[in-house]
Design a protein around this motif. Structure first.
Motif, PDB file in Angstrom:
ATOM      1  N   LEU A  21     -25.751 -10.607   5.501  1.00 15.03           N
ATOM      2  CA  LEU A  21     -24.901 -10.214   4.391  1.00 15.03           C
ATOM      3  C   LEU A  21     -23.442 -10.410   4.771  1.00 15.03           C
ATOM      4  O   LEU A  21     -23.008  -9.942   5.827  1.00 15.03           O
ATOM      5  CB  LEU A  21     -25.147  -8.730   4.141  1.00 15.03           C
ATOM      6  N   ASN A  22     -22.689 -11.087   3.912  1.00 17.42           N
ATOM      7  CA  ASN A  22     -21.249 -11.273   4.116  1.00 17.42           C
ATOM      8  C   ASN A  22     -20.543 -10.950   2.795  1.00 17.42           C
ATOM      9  O   ASN A  22     -20.155 -11.845   2.053  1.00 17.42           O
ATOM     10  CB  ASN A  22     -20.958 -12.707   4.561  1.00 17.42           C
ATOM     11  N   PRO A  23     -20.376  -9.637   2.511  1.00 12.46           N
ATOM     12  CA  PRO A  23     -19.836  -9.231   1.207  1.00 12.46           C
ATOM     13  C   PRO A  23     -18.305  -9.188   1.149  1.00 12.46           C
ATOM     14  O   PRO A  23     -17.719  -8.304   0.546  1.00 12.46           O
ATOM     15  CB  PRO A  23     -20.430  -7.833   1.027  1.00 12.46           C
ATOM     16  N   GLU A  31     -11.375 -15.978   2.378  1.00 12.00           N
ATOM     17  CA  GLU A  31     -11.614 -16.396   3.754  1.00 12.00           C
ATOM     18  C   GLU A  31     -11.379 -17.897   3.854  1.00 12.00           C
ATOM     19  O   GLU A  31     -11.690 -18.636   2.924  1.00 12.00           O
ATOM     20  CB  GLU A  31     -13.070 -16.120   4.157  1.00 12.00           C
ATOM     21  N   GLY A  32     -10.884 -18.325   4.992  1.00 12.58           N
ATOM     22  CA  GLY A  32     -10.731 -19.758   5.213  1.00 12.58           C
ATOM     23  C   GLY A  32     -12.083 -20.421   5.381  1.00 12.58           C
ATOM     24  O   GLY A  32     -12.449 -21.334   4.668  1.00 12.58           O
ATOM     25  N   ILE A  89     -15.968 -16.737  -2.562  1.00 17.51           N
ATOM     26  CA  ILE A  89     -14.521 -16.554  -2.491  1.00 17.51           C
ATOM     27  C   ILE A  89     -13.984 -17.424  -1.354  1.00 17.51           C
ATOM     28  O   ILE A  89     -14.605 -17.525  -0.300  1.00 17.51           O
ATOM     29  CB  ILE A  89     -14.157 -15.065  -2.294  1.00 17.51           C
ATOM     30  N   GLY A  90     -12.886 -18.086  -1.594  1.00 17.33           N
ATOM     31  CA  GLY A  90     -12.264 -18.898  -0.552  1.00 17.33           C
ATOM     32  C   GLY A  90     -13.192 -19.969  -0.011  1.00 17.33           C
ATOM     33  O   GLY A  90     -13.910 -20.628  -0.753  1.00 17.33           O
ATOM     34  N   GLY A 125     -29.061 -19.834   0.961  1.00 15.40           N
ATOM     35  CA  GLY A 125     -28.552 -18.519   0.637  1.00 15.40           C
ATOM     36  C   GLY A 125     -28.138 -18.414  -0.812  1.00 15.40           C
ATOM     37  O   GLY A 125     -28.454 -19.279  -1.617  1.00 15.40           O
ATOM     38  N   PHE A 126     -27.428 -17.308  -1.090  1.00  9.80           N
ATOM     39  CA  PHE A 126     -27.013 -17.032  -2.457  1.00  9.80           C
ATOM     40  C   PHE A 126     -25.587 -16.508  -2.474  1.00  9.80           C
ATOM     41  O   PHE A 126     -25.173 -15.798  -1.566  1.00  9.80           O
ATOM     42  CB  PHE A 126     -27.936 -15.996  -3.106  1.00  9.80           C
ATOM     43  N   PHE A 127     -24.871 -16.859  -3.530  1.00  9.49           N
ATOM     44  CA  PHE A 127     -23.524 -16.355  -3.737  1.00  9.49           C
ATOM     45  C   PHE A 127     -23.557 -15.177  -4.702  1.00  9.49           C
ATOM     46  O   PHE A 127     -24.390 -15.145  -5.612  1.00  9.49           O
ATOM     47  CB  PHE A 127     -22.624 -17.436  -4.358  1.00  9.49           C
ATOM     48  N   VAL A 128     -22.637 -14.242  -4.485  1.00  9.05           N
ATOM     49  CA  VAL A 128     -22.399 -13.153  -5.425  1.00  9.05           C
ATOM     50  C   VAL A 128     -20.896 -13.088  -5.655  1.00  9.05           C
ATOM     51  O   VAL A 128     -20.108 -13.574  -4.844  1.00  9.05           O
ATOM     52  CB  VAL A 128     -22.917 -11.798  -4.904  1.00  9.05           C
ATOM     53  N   GLU A 129     -20.518 -12.491  -6.769  1.00 12.35           N
ATOM     54  CA  GLU A 129     -19.099 -12.306  -7.029  1.00 12.35           C
ATOM     55  C   GLU A 129     -18.576 -11.213  -6.104  1.00 12.35           C
ATOM     56  O   GLU A 129     -19.267 -10.224  -5.858  1.00 12.35           O
ATOM     57  CB  GLU A 129     -18.863 -11.948  -8.494  1.00 12.35           C
TER      58      GLU A 129
END
Length: 173
Positions: free
Chosen positions: A119-121, A126-127, A147-148, A160-164
């Protein structure tokens, strides 16, 4: 410059170090007295508010209601660590969250291997999230905020999956 003369070289990880490894998995699970049936959700990073680990904990509460045999493992230290520990108490999930503290980069492959999902919420731009590709190199699917630079790290629905950013319900789903 003509586009055909341009090559993009993405950040990489040492796949001789960051790779699936059953021995490393077993070692960490044994260290924390976790059996192989326990599902581990992992977050790794310096514990700053903008890393969104508090959002990950809130999502974990929802996940725990549906998957009883899971634990959240947090690897890292930082200025928001005490706030996270207080949140764990408020959410009443003390027995289900493992704070591992600072772990050297040399040791992080052990922790990635112990988990089922990364998990990376993050809520900051982020660069490029190196932890994301380290986790993937160890065979983990990743859930990360869109994001970023994170947009260039995973193939949606494949690795994986993206979330807002900040969306607890989406992250839990």
């Amino acid at each position: 410059i003509q586009p055909e003369k341009i090559s993009v070289i993405y950040n990489g990880v040492d796949t001789d170090v960051f790779k699936p490894d059953k021995i490393k998995r077993t070692m960490i699970r044994k260290k924390y007295s976790l059996n192989d049936e326990t599902k581990i959700i992992l977050m790794v990073g310096v514990v700053y508010e903008q890393k969104g680990m508090h959002i990950g904990l809130k999502a974990f509460c929802q996940i725990k209601k549906k998957i009883s045999n899971c634990k959240m493992m947090i690897v890292g230290d930082g200025p928001q660590l005490e706030s996270l520990k207080k949140l764990v108490n408020v959410l009443n999930i003390e027995g289900d969250v493992i704070f591992c503290g600072f772990i050297s980069n040399k040791e992080t492959p052990f922790y990635y291997n112990a988990a089922e999902v990364f998990l990376n919420p993050t809520v900051r731009v982020e660069g490029f999230g190196i932890v994301i590709i380290e986790a993937m190199a160890c065979g983990l699917p990743v859930l990360t905020s869109r994001i970023g630079g994170t947009a260039s790290t995973i193939d949606e629905g494949v690795s994986g999956f993206f979330v807002e950013p900040g969306d607890v319900e989406s992250l839990a789903r």
